[in-house]
Structures are given as C-alpha cells and as structure tokens.
Enzyme design. Structure first.
Site, PDB file in Angstrom:
ATOM      1  N   CYS A   1       0.932  -1.212  -0.139  1.00  0.00           N
ATOM      2  CA  CYS A   1      -0.001   0.012  -0.146  1.00  0.00           C
ATOM      3  C   CYS A   1       0.645   1.102   0.013  1.00  0.00           C
ATOM      4  O   CYS A   1       1.799   1.421   0.800  1.00  0.00           O
ATOM      5  CB  CYS A   1      -0.942  -0.121   1.123  1.00  0.00           C
TER       6      CYS A   1
ATOM      7  N   CYS B   1      -1.064   3.995  -6.621  1.00  0.00           N
ATOM      8  CA  CYS B   1      -1.779   3.259  -5.729  1.00  0.00           C
ATOM      9  C   CYS B   1      -2.122   2.010  -6.246  1.00  0.00           C
ATOM     10  O   CYS B   1      -2.311   1.799  -7.402  1.00  0.00           O
ATOM     11  CB  CYS B   1      -3.219   4.045  -5.494  1.00  0.00           C
TER      12      CYS B   1
END
Length: 284
Positions: free
Chosen positions: A78, A198
């Site tokens: 992440c 992302c």
C-alpha cells in the site's frame, strides 16, 4: 521475534483489495512461496486518513501476522501505508525484513521522452514527505503533474460487489482526474508516462489506458516489489524450497471487512477459490 525459516510464509497487507495486484506479481515471481494476505477493508480507505491512524493499523496488522502466522518477511502493499508507517514498523520490528511500495518515480524519470510525467495516487501519498523526497531525488529534470484521486481506490474496492464491476463510476472518476492532469501523448509538452501510485489503480489499467491513449506508458511497482522481496529472501537465506511439481504454495487471504467482497476479488483477479478467504477476527 523468533528466527524465521524458509518454510514460513510471506505476509502482505493493504488497506483493501488493491494489494492483490502486488500478490499477483509475487505469485508470478515466487510461485513456491506461501503467502498470507490481509485486506484491512473494514478500516479503509487509508489514503484519506491521518498518519497516526494508519500507523496504528499497520502496527496491529504486523503484530497479528507475526503472532498468528509467524511470517518471515512483510510486504506493505500500500503506497499510503508505506509513506505513513514503514519507518514506524522498522523501528518496532528491526529484525523483520520489510518491503514497501512507492510510486514508480525513478523508472518514470528514466523512461519519459517528453519530460512530462503524470502521477495519480491517494491524497495520503501525494501529501507525504516521502513522496516529495522521491520527486526531489529522482526527477529534478522532469515536469511532474500530480493528481490526488479521492474516491477512486474506494470505487475499485467496491467494484467486487457489482455485477458490472462498478465500471461506470470507475470510468467517471478516472476520466475526471485524467482530464485535470492535462494532455497525454508522445508530442512535445505532453505526458508520455503515467505513474499508478496506488496498488488499487492497477485494476483500472484498461480504463486508464483508453483515456490516455496507446502511446502512453503506465507504470506500477508490482514487479519491482516482487524482485526486491526475492532479493531479501535470498540474502536472508529464507527462500522456500521448491515443492513437488504437482504442488502449489498455500495462499491464505484475510479481511477485516465483508468476506464475500474478498472472495469475489480473489476469484476475479487471482483465480483463487472462496475457501482461501477468511475474516481476521483478531483485527476487526
């Protein structure tokens, strides 16, 4: 922390299902390695939370993976969590090999021919000092066009529930943010490279490619993360021994959110059966 063995699993976590794109790359590069994945969907999205909250969740998940699954290495799959918490995790568990995920700023700077690069990421990532340091270190000769994409990771997260994959909302958000960035293409002054900052955005790659055109390169970091994981395991002598030819490494996926959503995502993007997935009750 107990000394890990090569038979121990790799731990991977994300705020939700986005890190499954990293798990895809890990499975391709390291098919013999057992993996434990945690989707913290019950506490998503990280990208619109404060650093203190993200650090607390990351520490809780790491502690869970060490105590309940005895992992030998942790992949923070992440970008937001890496930016906000990887230093905190390294301080808490100095003996644990850690691999973070950062936007592909260096590869983009090396690859661009027009000198203009677009970057899409969460607000938490683009606002972090870690991200600004990346831009300063690797891209002083590049014009960076950076866009925080509020709501996009959440729309991709929700797409596992809808029969049509929630495509209309994903397309609308992608179109909005791409149009704000400016012109894409191979011509002078246009962006010829787009960084997917992302892990969720990898699952919107076909939509994004259509919007920016076929001559624009889309960069993510899944393959680089897999290579770094392999390097650290080799360095630590923790690579799993190859199993018999007919055996595949075990995959266990956990969520702090709705189990059917993770099951649908695991089937859709990894071809994994529903019984690979469970709720991480200790983390809910």
């Amino acid at each position: 922390m107990q000394t890990a063995s090569g038979m121990a699993p790799i731990g991977i976590f994300d705020s939700g299902i986005g890190g499954l794109s990293v798990l895809q790359a890990l499975r391709a590069a390291l098919p013999h390695e057992p993996c434990i994945y945690v989707a913290d969907s019950g506490h998503a999205p990280y990208g619109e939370r404060g650093d203190a909250f993200v650090q607390q969740r990351c520490a809780a998940i790491t502690d869970y993976l060490l105590k309940h699954h005895a992992i030998k290495l942790l992949v923070v799959a992440c970008n937001t969590a890496t930016a906000a918490a990887i230093g905190h995790l390294r301080a808490l568990w100095p003996q644990l090999p850690l691999v973070g995920v950062e936007p592909a700023i260096k590869p983009a700077a090396l690859q661009t021919r027009t000198g203009h690069v677009g970057v899409i990421a969460t607000r938490g990532t683009v606002g972090s000092s870690r991200f600004q340091n990346l831009l300063h270190t690797h891209g002083q000769q590049v014009h960076w066009h950076v866009q925080a994409c509020d709501g996009l990771a959440q729309a991709i997260e929700a797409s596992t529930w809808q029969a049509d994959g929630n495509l209309a909302e994903i397309e609308a958000l992608c179109a909005r943010y791409i149009s704000v960035l400016g012109p894409f293409g191979p011509n002078s002054g246009h962006m010829d490279t787009l960084v997917l900052g992302c892990t969720h955005y990898v699952f919107a790659r076909p939509v994004l490619q259509r919007l920016v055109g076929p001559h624009v390169h889309l960069l993510d970091t899944g393959k680089a993360v897999a290579q770094q994981t392999q390097r650290l395991l080799l360095q630590s002598q923790l690579l799993a021994p190859p199993p018999p030819a007919t055996t595949t490494a075990a995959m266990q996926l956990f969520t702090t959110g709705q189990l059917p959503a993770l099951q649908a995502a695991a089937q859709r993007w990894l071809g994994l059966p529903a019984n690979c997935c469970s709720v991480a009750q200790a983390l809910v």
